[in-house]
Design an enzyme around this catalytic site. Structure first.
Site, PDB file in Angstrom:
ATOM      1  N   LEU A 138       1.225   7.300  -8.253  1.00  0.00           N
ATOM      2  CA  LEU A 138       1.740   6.268  -7.353  1.00  0.00           C
ATOM      3  C   LEU A 138       1.223   4.905  -7.803  1.00  0.00           C
ATOM      4  O   LEU A 138       0.080   4.778  -8.231  1.00  0.00           O
ATOM      5  CB  LEU A 138       1.296   6.540  -5.915  1.00  0.00           C
ATOM      6  CG  LEU A 138       1.809   7.818  -5.264  1.00  0.00           C
ATOM      7  CD1 LEU A 138       1.383   7.859  -3.803  1.00  0.00           C
ATOM      8  CD2 LEU A 138       3.329   7.933  -5.376  1.00  0.00           C
ATOM      9  N   SER A 139       2.105   3.920  -7.732  1.00  0.00           N
ATOM     10  CA  SER A 139       1.737   2.556  -8.114  1.00  0.00           C
ATOM     11  C   SER A 139       2.686   1.588  -7.434  1.00  0.00           C
ATOM     12  O   SER A 139       3.876   1.882  -7.280  1.00  0.00           O
ATOM     13  CB  SER A 139       1.849   2.399  -9.637  1.00  0.00           C
ATOM     14  OG  SER A 139       1.897   1.024  -9.984  1.00  0.00           O
ATOM     15  N   GLN A 187      -6.327 -12.393 -12.500  1.00  0.00           N
ATOM     16  CA  GLN A 187      -6.202 -11.229 -13.372  1.00  0.00           C
ATOM     17  C   GLN A 187      -4.796 -11.050 -13.937  1.00  0.00           C
ATOM     18  O   GLN A 187      -4.511 -10.029 -14.558  1.00  0.00           O
ATOM     19  CB  GLN A 187      -6.680  -9.961 -12.647  1.00  0.00           C
ATOM     20  CG  GLN A 187      -5.767  -9.476 -11.546  1.00  0.00           C
ATOM     21  CD  GLN A 187      -6.434  -8.406 -10.696  1.00  0.00           C
ATOM     22  OE1 GLN A 187      -7.418  -8.659 -10.008  1.00  0.00           O
ATOM     23  NE2 GLN A 187      -5.913  -7.187 -10.744  1.00  0.00           N
ATOM     24  N   LEU A 209       0.805  -1.223   0.000  1.00  0.00           N
ATOM     25  CA  LEU A 209       0.000   0.000   0.000  1.00  0.00           C
ATOM     26  C   LEU A 209       0.839   1.274   0.000  1.00  0.00           C
ATOM     27  O   LEU A 209       1.908   1.336   0.608  1.00  0.00           O
ATOM     28  CB  LEU A 209      -0.930  -0.012   1.211  1.00  0.00           C
ATOM     29  CG  LEU A 209      -1.856  -1.232   1.281  1.00  0.00           C
ATOM     30  CD1 LEU A 209      -2.781  -1.122   2.495  1.00  0.00           C
ATOM     31  CD2 LEU A 209      -2.669  -1.409   0.012  1.00  0.00           C
ATOM     32  N   HIS A 210       0.325   2.273  -0.701  1.00  0.00           N
ATOM     33  CA  HIS A 210       0.937   3.604  -0.743  1.00  0.00           C
ATOM     34  C   HIS A 210      -0.163   4.635  -0.510  1.00  0.00           C
ATOM     35  O   HIS A 210      -1.333   4.270  -0.266  1.00  0.00           O
ATOM     36  CB  HIS A 210       1.657   3.821  -2.079  1.00  0.00           C
ATOM     37  CG  HIS A 210       0.816   3.487  -3.289  1.00  0.00           C
ATOM     38  ND1 HIS A 210      -0.337   4.173  -3.601  1.00  0.00           N
ATOM     39  CD2 HIS A 210       0.943   2.522  -4.236  1.00  0.00           C
ATOM     40  CE1 HIS A 210      -0.876   3.675  -4.700  1.00  0.00           C
ATOM     41  NE2 HIS A 210      -0.121   2.650  -5.105  1.00  0.00           N
ATOM     42  N   GLU A 211       0.201   5.909  -0.609  1.00  0.00           N
ATOM     43  CA  GLU A 211      -0.741   6.997  -0.308  1.00  0.00           C
ATOM     44  C   GLU A 211      -1.996   6.943  -1.190  1.00  0.00           C
ATOM     45  O   GLU A 211      -3.063   7.400  -0.775  1.00  0.00           O
ATOM     46  CB  GLU A 211      -0.056   8.357  -0.470  1.00  0.00           C
ATOM     47  CG  GLU A 211       0.531   8.896   0.815  1.00  0.00           C
ATOM     48  CD  GLU A 211      -0.478   8.951   1.965  1.00  0.00           C
ATOM     49  OE1 GLU A 211      -1.575   9.523   1.793  1.00  0.00           O
ATOM     50  OE2 GLU A 211      -0.178   8.404   3.037  1.00  0.00           O
ATOM     51  N   ARG A 226       3.813  -0.905  -8.704  1.00  0.00           N
ATOM     52  CA  ARG A 226       4.782  -1.330  -9.723  1.00  0.00           C
ATOM     53  C   ARG A 226       5.905  -0.314  -9.921  1.00  0.00           C
ATOM     54  O   ARG A 226       6.898  -0.629 -10.576  1.00  0.00           O
ATOM     55  CB  ARG A 226       4.081  -1.639 -11.046  1.00  0.00           C
ATOM     56  CG  ARG A 226       3.200  -2.894 -10.952  1.00  0.00           C
ATOM     57  CD  ARG A 226       2.716  -3.379 -12.306  1.00  0.00           C
ATOM     58  NE  ARG A 226       2.129  -4.709 -12.237  1.00  0.00           N
ATOM     59  CZ  ARG A 226       0.814  -4.988 -12.177  1.00  0.00           C
ATOM     60  NH1 ARG A 226      -0.062  -3.997 -12.172  1.00  0.00           N
ATOM     61  NH2 ARG A 226       0.381  -6.229 -12.118  1.00  0.00           N
ATOM     62  N   HIS A 232      -3.660   4.247  -2.155  1.00  0.00           N
ATOM     63  CA  HIS A 232      -4.606   3.342  -1.488  1.00  0.00           C
ATOM     64  C   HIS A 232      -5.175   3.986  -0.225  1.00  0.00           C
ATOM     65  O   HIS A 232      -6.378   3.892   0.043  1.00  0.00           O
ATOM     66  CB  HIS A 232      -3.900   2.044  -1.073  1.00  0.00           C
ATOM     67  CG  HIS A 232      -3.308   1.250  -2.201  1.00  0.00           C
ATOM     68  ND1 HIS A 232      -1.947   1.137  -2.400  1.00  0.00           N
ATOM     69  CD2 HIS A 232      -3.883   0.519  -3.176  1.00  0.00           C
ATOM     70  CE1 HIS A 232      -1.717   0.361  -3.442  1.00  0.00           C
ATOM     71  NE2 HIS A 232      -2.863  -0.023  -3.942  1.00  0.00           N
ATOM     72  N   LYS A 280      -9.322   6.250  -9.605  1.00  0.00           N
ATOM     73  CA  LYS A 280      -9.370   6.606 -11.030  1.00  0.00           C
ATOM     74  C   LYS A 280      -8.074   6.263 -11.741  1.00  0.00           C
ATOM     75  O   LYS A 280      -7.997   6.334 -12.961  1.00  0.00           O
ATOM     76  CB  LYS A 280      -9.656   8.107 -11.185  1.00  0.00           C
ATOM     77  CG  LYS A 280     -11.065   8.505 -10.836  1.00  0.00           C
ATOM     78  CD  LYS A 280     -11.295   9.952 -11.251  1.00  0.00           C
ATOM     79  CE  LYS A 280     -12.661  10.425 -10.807  1.00  0.00           C
ATOM     80  NZ  LYS A 280     -12.873  11.854 -11.176  1.00  0.00           N
TER      81      LYS A 280
END
Ligand code: AMP
Length: 282
Positions: free
Chosen positions: A185-186, A57, A29-31, A188, A33, A149
């Site tokens: 942010l991701s 997926q 998790l990051h900001e 990945r 999320h 989004k």
């Protein structure tokens, strides 16, 4: 904050909740999320986050095995953000048998863009989200769930799923949270080398440029778009990226836009081994 692993324990913990609010994630998790968690918190009487890396997926060559799994850190962040209940199922909790019954989104939405380059992706997403929704919301008169989004098409697929199955769940979209330089942010992003991280913003800048050019040719948009999109892809490719798509679509259904439509610019491209996506509403 409670942490549960089985659907049974989740339902026990939710027995008193009348209107849960829910944020599904794959963890690490990051900001981005955590902003969804904060958004979801006032929407219900028990804020649930799930952490599950969903094999369904991922394509065989994708990063299912190497996807970062950081459950302890994630739980600490969730607690600080106000989460009440974490659902972190093991694979056998969610898929005790091979999941042969699946949810297939409408092909006109599910097989374009991300669905075209990652065949089966939205079937995997829709199936796990349906199962998570059933786990969290079964027996509840009403609920709310928040999706970012950042995964624009996913948000639309989920909205369609909820509408078509008449699920009593309000779907909310969360704005994209970005790093200081503007990179979305991701999880990945952690795959990027320091040099690639420096370069990574180029995708966002390319989308901004394409958006500006699309707005400048608003009167003959349908006519100009193929050229503008092809040029944007070539420019990014010349900088060392391998773009899957850079495209301007109407927000409503992600089809090709006509003059006057509300627009979104979407892109996906590989930088080295890392595939990044981004979008912006214009
Ligand atoms: P993931 O863990 O990547 O499956 O993402 C879980 C949820 O967080 C999805 O609804 C994503 O759209 C959302 N999300 C991921 N990154 C961001 C971000 N930078 N800003 C806002 N939402 C995000």
């Amino acid at each position: 904050m409670k942490i549960v692993h089985s659907i049974e324990d989740l339902r026990l913990q939710l027995a008193q909740a009348q209107r849960p609010s829910f944020v599904p994630t794959m963890g690490n998790l990051h900001e981005g999320h955590l902003a969804l968690v904060r958004q979801a918190k006032p929407l219900g009487d028990c804020m649930v986050a799930s952490i599950f890396v969903n094999r369904l997926q991922f394509l065989p060559h994708e990063d299912f095995d190497s996807y970062p799994r950081t459950l302890q850190d994630d739980c600490a962040k969730l607690e600080a953000a106000g989460c009440d209940l974490v659902f972190a199922p093991r694979e056998t909790d969610l898929y005790p048998q091979p999941q042969t019954v699946k949810v297939h989104p409408d092909t006109s939405l599910g097989d374009i863009l991300e669905g075209h380059f990652r065949p089966g992706f939205f079937t995997g997403v829709s199936t796990v989200v349906m199962k998570l929704f059933m786990s969290v919301f079964a027996g509840k008169a009403q609920g709310a769930a928040v999706f970012g989004k950042k995964d624009y098409q996913q948000l639309m697929v989920i909205r369609q799923l909820v509408k078509q199955f008449a699920l009593p769940i309000d779907i909310h979209g969360g704005e994209i949270i970005r790093a200081e330089d503007g990179l979305a942010l991701s999880s990945r992003n952690s795959y990027l080398s320091p040099e690639e991280r420096q370069q990574a913003l180029q995708l966002h800048l390319a989308l901004r440029d394409l958006g500006r050019q699309a707005q400048a040719s608003a009167n003959a948009l349908a006519e100009h778009l193929p050229t503008l999109e092809a040029r944007a892809m070539q420019d990014l490719q010349a900088r060392g990226w391998q773009p899957d798509y850079l495209t301007v679509r109407r927000r409503e259904d992600l089809q090709s836009p006509q003059a006057g439509d509300a627009l979104v610019v979407l892109g996906a491209a590989r930088l080295g081994k890392t595939r990044l996506i981004d979008n912006l509403e214009i």
